[in-house]
Design an enzyme around this catalytic site. Structure first.
Site, PDB file in Angstrom:
ATOM      1  N   LYS A  99      22.379 -36.935  16.498  1.00  0.00           N
ATOM      2  CA  LYS A  99      23.748 -37.366  16.216  1.00  0.00           C
ATOM      3  C   LYS A  99      24.768 -36.399  16.793  1.00  0.00           C
ATOM      4  O   LYS A  99      25.862 -36.805  17.189  1.00  0.00           O
ATOM      5  CB  LYS A  99      23.946 -37.503  14.697  1.00  0.00           C
ATOM      6  CG  LYS A  99      23.196 -38.657  14.068  1.00  0.00           C
ATOM      7  CD  LYS A  99      23.490 -38.734  12.566  1.00  0.00           C
ATOM      8  CE  LYS A  99      22.762 -39.905  11.927  1.00  0.00           C
ATOM      9  NZ  LYS A  99      23.019 -39.985  10.466  1.00  0.00           N
ATOM     10  N   GLY A 107       3.420 -41.480   3.551  1.00  0.00           N
ATOM     11  CA  GLY A 107       3.475 -40.215   4.276  1.00  0.00           C
ATOM     12  C   GLY A 107       2.209 -39.861   5.027  1.00  0.00           C
ATOM     13  O   GLY A 107       1.830 -40.514   5.992  1.00  0.00           O
ATOM     14  N   ILE A 127      -0.922 -39.987   4.034  1.00  0.00           N
ATOM     15  CA  ILE A 127      -2.151 -40.715   3.682  1.00  0.00           C
ATOM     16  C   ILE A 127      -2.403 -41.789   4.730  1.00  0.00           C
ATOM     17  O   ILE A 127      -1.549 -42.657   4.952  1.00  0.00           O
ATOM     18  CB  ILE A 127      -2.028 -41.380   2.302  1.00  0.00           C
ATOM     19  CG1 ILE A 127      -1.677 -40.344   1.227  1.00  0.00           C
ATOM     20  CG2 ILE A 127      -3.322 -42.099   1.927  1.00  0.00           C
ATOM     21  CD1 ILE A 127      -1.378 -40.955  -0.130  1.00  0.00           C
ATOM     22  N   GLU A 168      17.899 -39.110  -3.523  1.00  0.00           N
ATOM     23  CA  GLU A 168      19.180 -39.160  -2.835  1.00  0.00           C
ATOM     24  C   GLU A 168      20.319 -39.087  -3.851  1.00  0.00           C
ATOM     25  O   GLU A 168      20.131 -39.300  -5.051  1.00  0.00           O
ATOM     26  CB  GLU A 168      19.276 -40.464  -2.034  1.00  0.00           C
ATOM     27  CG  GLU A 168      18.170 -40.659  -1.003  1.00  0.00           C
ATOM     28  CD  GLU A 168      18.293 -39.731   0.178  1.00  0.00           C
ATOM     29  OE1 GLU A 168      19.397 -39.169   0.386  1.00  0.00           O
ATOM     30  OE2 GLU A 168      17.282 -39.540   0.887  1.00  0.00           O
ATOM     31  N   LYS A 208       7.347 -50.939   0.785  1.00  0.00           N
ATOM     32  CA  LYS A 208       6.025 -50.430   1.150  1.00  0.00           C
ATOM     33  C   LYS A 208       4.924 -51.399   0.730  1.00  0.00           C
ATOM     34  O   LYS A 208       3.950 -51.603   1.461  1.00  0.00           O
ATOM     35  CB  LYS A 208       5.811 -49.058   0.517  1.00  0.00           C
ATOM     36  CG  LYS A 208       6.747 -47.993   1.083  1.00  0.00           C
ATOM     37  CD  LYS A 208       6.696 -46.702   0.297  1.00  0.00           C
ATOM     38  CE  LYS A 208       7.662 -45.665   0.862  1.00  0.00           C
ATOM     39  NZ  LYS A 208       7.706 -44.432   0.041  1.00  0.00           N
TER      40      LYS A 208
END
Length: 428
Positions: free
Chosen positions: A45, A134, A136, A190, A205
């Site tokens: 960015k 992640g 796995i 967040e 997911k």
């Protein structure tokens, strides 16, 4: 073989990890694929921003099209996130014959079929192991490891933020609001935690996992999602007293040509392996008709675990390039499945009711269950001297969702029931 040239879209947490692994593991990578991997251009960015890793400034660009339209770049690695813009960038990359590795769960949950169809059309690979759980390797396992089996159930803790919150509530007796603030301070949640705590991240997911596991197109709107924001310390206390842990589970089930996919807080028997998965760790339980029960466990997020999955996909792309088989492994869904009705979805249930503290109330409660053909496994009335009325904890035997909805509606109309405080699915 000439170096494989990679365009990296994004240099945040995961992108930084990809650079670290590619540059630090060159000898290992070359031994596996017979050529070096060079990250030629990197999308950022702000080119002037200071970073935790040293990068040649000449490789940086603020224009994604500068990377996608570069004829010398072989593979695009997308770790910038977002949906609409990422979709456009990836589709153009495929149109130009570039292979794609992405960690973008939102994109693949919403536009996966379109992207995979374009990849097949252009003879390109699109790999997305890092989009779920992640580090796995669950996606590759579903595609390859279970290729000879028929999966009937996928059940997983696939959001580390909510698992961290529920773990702290269970182990330390902390309140939900307090643990959420702590998770935000640690960077696990967040500033707007809605996607995590309301089950939306896990639903995306589970869309991906169910699509791959059942070989059928599962849309995000097919997944019912309920988060953890209403889970109370009282619920967790009673669960532990009865031998359960509360976990936010994604649950996908198949029976013949019917499926159901949901995300919901669930009471899991403490003897079940998934009940002991704590903190920010993820786990995915898979049941196959032939293999039976399996479970995969590891870190579901973070710089290096996620980057490891990204680079593993990159290695797989290069191996396919050398074999000349790119685009042949795109997992296009070929089965036609229908969603289960409420009458077909069955499980045990936990109910916590606040009722009038007088004789005959339990008989009225039992009569409701009997009238609607729902069998009771156990009833407990904990001591609650400081509360108005009495509390009843009821665990049912397997009951279909339609019948349970009728039970709850009957309780809402029953004068003796002051409040339906909690309802949870029970597993294990």
């Amino acid at each position: 073989m000439k170096p494989i040239r990679v365009g990296l879209l994004g240099l945040g947490t995961v992108g930084t990890g990809v650079v670290r692994i590619v540059e630090g593991h060159q000898e290992d990578l070359q031994s596996q694929i017979g050529s070096s991997i060079a990250i030629s251009k990197i999308l950022v960015k702000d080119r002037a921003k200071s970073r935790s890793i040293s990068v040649d400034p000449s490789k940086l660009t603020e224009d994604p099209w500068d990377i996608v339209r570069d004829p010398d770049i072989d593979v695009i690695v997308e770790v910038m996130g977002g949906i609409a813009h990422s979709r456009d960038v990836i589709l153009e990359a495929l149109e130009r014959g570039k292979h794609v590795v992405t960690a973008n769960k939102d994109l693949m949950a919403l536009h996966g079929p379109e992207i995979l169809a374009k990849a097949r059309e252009k003879g390109c690979d699109v790999l997305y192991e890092a989009s779920v759980a992640g580090g796995i390797p669950i996606i590759r396992t579903l595609i390859e490891g279970f290729s000879s089996d028929r999966i009937t159930k996928i059940m997983g803790i696939v959001n580390g933020t909510t698992n961290y919150i529920l773990t702290k509530m269970s182990q330390e007796g902390a309140a939900y609001a307090d643990v959420l603030k702590e998770a935000q301070a640690l960077g696990y949640a967040e500033s707007d935690p809605t996607s995590d705590v309301e089950g939306l991240d896990a639903a995306r997911k589970m869309t991906i996992l169910a699509t791959l596991g059942f070989r059928a197109n599962v849309a995000l709107e097919d997944v019912s999602a309920k988060g953890i924001s209403n889970v109370s310390q009282e619920d967790i206390m009673y669960a532990k007293r009865l031998g359960y842990e509360v976990k936010l589970l994604g649950i996908a089930e198949r029976e013949d040509d019917s499926i159901s996919v949901s995300v919901q807080p669930t009471m899991v028997k403490q003897s079940h392996p998934i009940a002991s998965v704590n903190g920010v760790f993820n786990a995915v339980y898979v049941h196959g008709e032939a293999v039976g029960e399996t479970m995969f466990y590891g870190r579901g997020a973070g710089e290096m675990p996620t980057a490891t999955s990204v680079v593993a996909d990159l290695v797989a792309v290069v191996k396919n390039m050398k074999l000349g088989v790119n685009g042949r492994q795109a997992q296009l869904s070929y089965k036609v499945m229908k969603l289960k009705t409420d009458e077909q979805i069955a499980s045990k249930y936990f109910l916590l009711l606040q009722v009038d503290d007088r004789s005959g109330v339990l008989a009225q409660i039992a009569q409701v269950f009997s009238n609607l053909d729902v069998s009771i496994e156990s009833v407990m009335q904990p001591s609650a001297p400081d509360k108005e009325g009495a509390e009843l904890i009821i665990i049912t035997h397997n009951a279909n969702q339609a019948a349970m909805n009728k039970v709850l509606k009957a309780f809402e109309a029953l004068p003796a029931v002051q409040q339906i405080k909690s309802v949870y699915r029970v597993e294990g």
